[in-house]
Scaffold this motif. Structure first.
Motif, PDB file in Angstrom:
ATOM      1  N   THR A  76       4.924  68.707 -53.322  1.00  0.00           N
ATOM      2  CA  THR A  76       4.933  68.874 -54.787  1.00  0.00           C
ATOM      3  C   THR A  76       5.896  67.929 -55.490  1.00  0.00           C
ATOM      4  OG1 THR A  76       6.683  70.545 -54.709  1.00  0.00           O
ATOM      5  CG2 THR A  76       4.401  71.334 -54.538  1.00  0.00           C
ATOM      6  N   GLY A  77       6.931  67.477 -54.785  1.00  0.00           N
ATOM      7  CA  GLY A  77       7.936  66.623 -55.411  1.00  0.00           C
ATOM      8  C   GLY A  77       8.923  67.398 -56.264  1.00  0.00           C
ATOM      9  N   LYS A  78       8.818  68.741 -56.262  1.00  0.00           N
ATOM     10  CA  LYS A  78       9.731  69.567 -57.061  1.00  0.00           C
ATOM     11  C   LYS A  78      11.134  69.491 -56.477  1.00  0.00           C
ATOM     12  CE  LYS A  78      10.224  74.155 -58.994  1.00  0.00           C
ATOM     13  NZ  LYS A  78       9.704  75.513 -59.072  1.00  0.00           N
ATOM     14  N   SER A  79      12.120  69.434 -57.361  1.00  0.00           N
ATOM     15  CA  SER A  79      13.510  69.308 -56.952  1.00  0.00           C
ATOM     16  C   SER A  79      13.977  70.561 -56.203  1.00  0.00           C
ATOM     17  CB  SER A  79      14.379  69.094 -58.197  1.00  0.00           C
ATOM     18  OG  SER A  79      15.718  68.965 -57.835  1.00  0.00           O
ATOM     19  N   ILE A  80      14.786  70.363 -55.170  1.00  0.00           N
ATOM     20  CA  ILE A  80      15.350  71.463 -54.394  1.00  0.00           C
ATOM     21  C   ILE A  80      16.733  71.774 -54.952  1.00  0.00           C
ATOM     22  CG2 ILE A  80      16.085  72.234 -52.107  1.00  0.00           C
ATOM     23  CD1 ILE A  80      14.198  70.075 -50.937  1.00  0.00           C
ATOM     24  N   ALA A  81      16.889  72.966 -55.500  1.00  0.00           N
ATOM     25  CA  ALA A  81      18.198  73.370 -56.034  1.00  0.00           C
ATOM     26  C   ALA A  81      19.084  73.819 -54.876  1.00  0.00           C
ATOM     27  CB  ALA A  81      18.026  74.493 -57.042  1.00  0.00           C
ATOM     28  N   LYS A  82      20.281  73.279 -54.827  1.00  0.00           N
ATOM     29  CA  LYS A  82      21.228  73.630 -53.775  1.00  0.00           C
ATOM     30  C   LYS A  82      22.589  73.920 -54.383  1.00  0.00           C
ATOM     31  CE  LYS A  82      19.056  71.223 -49.940  1.00  0.00           C
ATOM     32  NZ  LYS A  82      19.267  70.376 -48.770  1.00  0.00           N
ATOM     33  N   LEU A  83      23.459  74.500 -53.572  1.00  0.00           N
ATOM     34  CA  LEU A  83      24.838  74.706 -53.990  1.00  0.00           C
ATOM     35  C   LEU A  83      25.761  74.223 -52.885  1.00  0.00           C
ATOM     36  CD1 LEU A  83      26.240  77.377 -52.461  1.00  0.00           C
ATOM     37  CD2 LEU A  83      24.677  78.577 -53.937  1.00  0.00           C
ATOM     38  N   SER A  84      26.943  73.825 -53.293  1.00  0.00           N
ATOM     39  CA  SER A  84      27.971  73.395 -52.347  1.00  0.00           C
ATOM     40  C   SER A  84      29.312  73.927 -52.820  1.00  0.00           C
ATOM     41  CB  SER A  84      28.054  71.868 -52.249  1.00  0.00           C
ATOM     42  OG  SER A  84      26.920  71.337 -51.616  1.00  0.00           O
ATOM     43  N   MET A  85      30.152  74.300 -51.849  1.00  0.00           N
ATOM     44  CA  MET A  85      31.517  74.698 -52.170  1.00  0.00           C
ATOM     45  C   MET A  85      32.310  73.416 -52.363  1.00  0.00           C
ATOM     46  SD  MET A  85      34.201  77.130 -50.086  1.00  0.00           S
ATOM     47  CE  MET A  85      33.181  78.593 -50.223  1.00  0.00           C
ATOM     48  N   ILE A  86      32.614  73.108 -53.592  1.00  0.00           N
ATOM     49  CA  ILE A  86      33.269  71.850 -53.928  1.00  0.00           C
ATOM     50  C   ILE A  86      34.789  71.975 -53.858  1.00  0.00           C
ATOM     51  CG2 ILE A  86      33.468  70.036 -55.687  1.00  0.00           C
ATOM     52  CD1 ILE A  86      30.647  70.321 -54.511  1.00  0.00           C
ATOM     53  N   TYR A  87      35.303  73.137 -54.248  1.00  0.00           N
ATOM     54  CA  TYR A  87      36.758  73.337 -54.289  1.00  0.00           C
ATOM     55  C   TYR A  87      37.126  74.602 -53.525  1.00  0.00           C
ATOM     56  CZ  TYR A  87      35.974  70.196 -58.227  1.00  0.00           C
ATOM     57  OH  TYR A  87      35.580  69.152 -59.007  1.00  0.00           O
ATOM     58  N   GLU A  88      38.248  74.541 -52.821  1.00  0.00           N
ATOM     59  CA  GLU A  88      38.718  75.707 -52.073  1.00  0.00           C
ATOM     60  C   GLU A  88      40.216  75.594 -51.844  1.00  0.00           C
ATOM     61  OE1 GLU A  88      37.513  77.770 -47.844  1.00  0.00           O
ATOM     62  OE2 GLU A  88      38.143  75.669 -47.840  1.00  0.00           O
ATOM     63  N   VAL A  89      40.918  76.715 -51.988  1.00  0.00           N
ATOM     64  CA  VAL A  89      42.314  76.814 -51.575  1.00  0.00           C
ATOM     65  C   VAL A  89      42.429  78.052 -50.700  1.00  0.00           C
ATOM     66  CG1 VAL A  89      43.319  75.570 -53.545  1.00  0.00           C
ATOM     67  CG2 VAL A  89      42.997  78.048 -53.693  1.00  0.00           C
ATOM     68  N   VAL A  90      43.261  77.974 -49.674  1.00  0.00           N
ATOM     69  CA  VAL A  90      43.421  79.092 -48.742  1.00  0.00           C
ATOM     70  C   VAL A  90      44.897  79.388 -48.532  1.00  0.00           C
ATOM     71  CG1 VAL A  90      41.233  78.701 -47.538  1.00  0.00           C
ATOM     72  CG2 VAL A  90      43.296  77.578 -46.727  1.00  0.00           C
ATOM     73  N   ALA A  91      45.184  80.652 -48.230  1.00  0.00           N
ATOM     74  CA  ALA A  91      46.546  81.068 -47.902  1.00  0.00           C
ATOM     75  C   ALA A  91      46.862  80.600 -46.480  1.00  0.00           C
ATOM     76  CB  ALA A  91      46.663  82.584 -48.006  1.00  0.00           C
ATOM     77  N   PRO A  92      48.134  80.497 -46.134  1.00  0.00           N
ATOM     78  CA  PRO A  92      48.504  80.108 -44.772  1.00  0.00           C
ATOM     79  C   PRO A  92      47.858  81.036 -43.740  1.00  0.00           C
ATOM     80  CG  PRO A  92      50.431  80.099 -46.202  1.00  0.00           C
ATOM     81  CD  PRO A  92      49.307  80.698 -47.001  1.00  0.00           C
ATOM     82  N   GLY A  93      47.309  80.440 -42.698  1.00  0.00           N
ATOM     83  CA  GLY A  93      46.688  81.205 -41.623  1.00  0.00           C
ATOM     84  C   GLY A  93      45.253  81.623 -41.882  1.00  0.00           C
ATOM     85  N   VAL A  94      44.709  81.280 -43.046  1.00  0.00           N
ATOM     86  CA  VAL A  94      43.332  81.649 -43.387  1.00  0.00           C
ATOM     87  C   VAL A  94      42.428  80.443 -43.164  1.00  0.00           C
ATOM     88  CG1 VAL A  94      41.796  82.419 -45.247  1.00  0.00           C
ATOM     89  CG2 VAL A  94      44.112  83.373 -45.045  1.00  0.00           C
ATOM     90  N   THR A  95      41.303  80.688 -42.524  1.00  0.00           N
ATOM     91  CA  THR A  95      40.367  79.620 -42.187  1.00  0.00           C
ATOM     92  C   THR A  95      39.615  79.126 -43.418  1.00  0.00           C
ATOM     93  OG1 THR A  95      40.043  80.630 -40.027  1.00  0.00           O
ATOM     94  CG2 THR A  95      38.398  79.023 -40.718  1.00  0.00           C
ATOM     95  N   SER A  96      39.507  77.826 -43.539  1.00  0.00           N
ATOM     96  CA  SER A  96      38.707  77.214 -44.594  1.00  0.00           C
ATOM     97  C   SER A  96      37.230  77.346 -44.239  1.00  0.00           C
ATOM     98  CB  SER A  96      39.070  75.733 -44.724  1.00  0.00           C
ATOM     99  OG  SER A  96      38.146  75.068 -45.563  1.00  0.00           O
ATOM    100  N   ILE A  97      36.411  77.619 -45.248  1.00  0.00           N
ATOM    101  CA  ILE A  97      34.957  77.700 -45.027  1.00  0.00           C
ATOM    102  C   ILE A  97      34.203  76.639 -45.824  1.00  0.00           C
ATOM    103  CG2 ILE A  97      35.016  80.147 -44.441  1.00  0.00           C
ATOM    104  CD1 ILE A  97      33.973  80.724 -47.307  1.00  0.00           C
ATOM    105  N   GLN A  98      34.934  75.769 -46.486  1.00  0.00           N
ATOM    106  CA  GLN A  98      34.316  74.785 -47.383  1.00  0.00           C
ATOM    107  C   GLN A  98      33.274  73.920 -46.670  1.00  0.00           C
ATOM    108  OE1 GLN A  98      37.134  72.214 -49.315  1.00  0.00           O
ATOM    109  NE2 GLN A  98      35.651  71.516 -50.813  1.00  0.00           N
ATOM    110  N   GLN A  99      33.579  73.453 -45.488  1.00  0.00           N
ATOM    111  CA  GLN A  99      32.658  72.545 -44.787  1.00  0.00           C
ATOM    112  C   GLN A  99      31.372  73.235 -44.352  1.00  0.00           C
ATOM    113  OE1 GLN A  99      32.977  69.242 -44.726  1.00  0.00           O
ATOM    114  NE2 GLN A  99      34.778  69.652 -45.975  1.00  0.00           N
ATOM    115  N   THR A 100      31.405  74.562 -44.195  1.00  0.00           N
ATOM    116  CA  THR A 100      30.196  75.271 -43.761  1.00  0.00           C
ATOM    117  C   THR A 100      29.262  75.594 -44.913  1.00  0.00           C
ATOM    118  OG1 THR A 100      31.257  77.441 -43.925  1.00  0.00           O
ATOM    119  CG2 THR A 100      31.414  76.307 -41.804  1.00  0.00           C
TER     120      THR A 100
END
Length: 200
Positions: A76-100
């Motif tokens: 169809t050529g219809k655009s695929i809407a997506k989302l990405s986590m662009i910004y993230e801050v985490v407390a010490p010892g907390v795992t970042s999930i931004q890349q996933t």
């Protein structure tokens, strides 16, 4: 006479065209440089804002997602809407999930996004409590070690969803009161202004 026609042509026609070409080239170079500068300024502003939110509300992870075009459906050529986590801050010892959470089709979060569009926020005090509606977010919360989560719609002036502000509590279940919810809705509105202005 022929020489004077050539001189007139160069000064009257080619000269202004050459000036326009050079100006256009310089403007393009400036826009590219400004685009990078603008992106860095926006990033600095958003990260500072969500770091303040993390500290004020004692969250373990604060993040912002934005929507974007992720290609086109075949045939169809219809655009695929997506989302990405662009910004993230985490407390010490907390795992970042931004890349996933990059280039995720919005359809995977349709229940939660539809709720945000209609109600502006999602409040999940305890992801393990089966009586609490999680709007399809329980499995991702369990994967990321999130015990409580609060998600806020970042809407533009026209009311369209431009991003999402999220607070995750991974160390202990956390109940935010109604005043905190209202304050965070205001923070999400302020962030939407930054996100919209950075994309214009």
């Amino acid at each position: 006479m022929k020489d004077s026609v050539i001189v007139a042509f160069i000064t009257g026609v080619l000269g202004p065209i050459l000036i326009l070409v050079v100006k256009s080239y310089l403007d393009r170079r400036k826009r590219k440089a400004d685009m990078l500068t603008d992106a860095l300024e926006t990033s600095t502003r958003v990260l500072a804002k969500i770091d303040i939110i993390k500290e004020k509300y004692e969250a373990d992870r604060v993040w912002v997602t934005q929507f974007h075009n992720g290609g086109h459906f075949y045939p169809t050529g219809k655009s695929i809407a997506k989302l990405s986590m662009i910004y993230e801050v985490v407390a010490p010892g907390v795992t970042s999930i931004q890349q996933t959470l990059q280039n995720v089709p919005v359809g995977l979060f349709s229940r939660s996004l539809n709720h945000l569009i209609d109600h502006n926020y999602i409040e999940i005090e305890d992801f393990k409590d089966l009586d609490i509606r999680t709007h399809g977010l329980r499995s991702i919360a369990e994967t990321n070690g999130c015990k409580s989560g609060y998600i806020f719609a970042a809407k533009g002036i026209d009311g369209r969803l431009v991003g999402v502000l999220g607070l995750d509590y991974t160390k202990k279940k956390t109940k935010l009161d109604s005043k905190n919810i209202i304050d965070l809705e205001l923070h999400a509105a302020a962030l939407s202004g930054v996100l919209v202005s950075s994309n214009s």
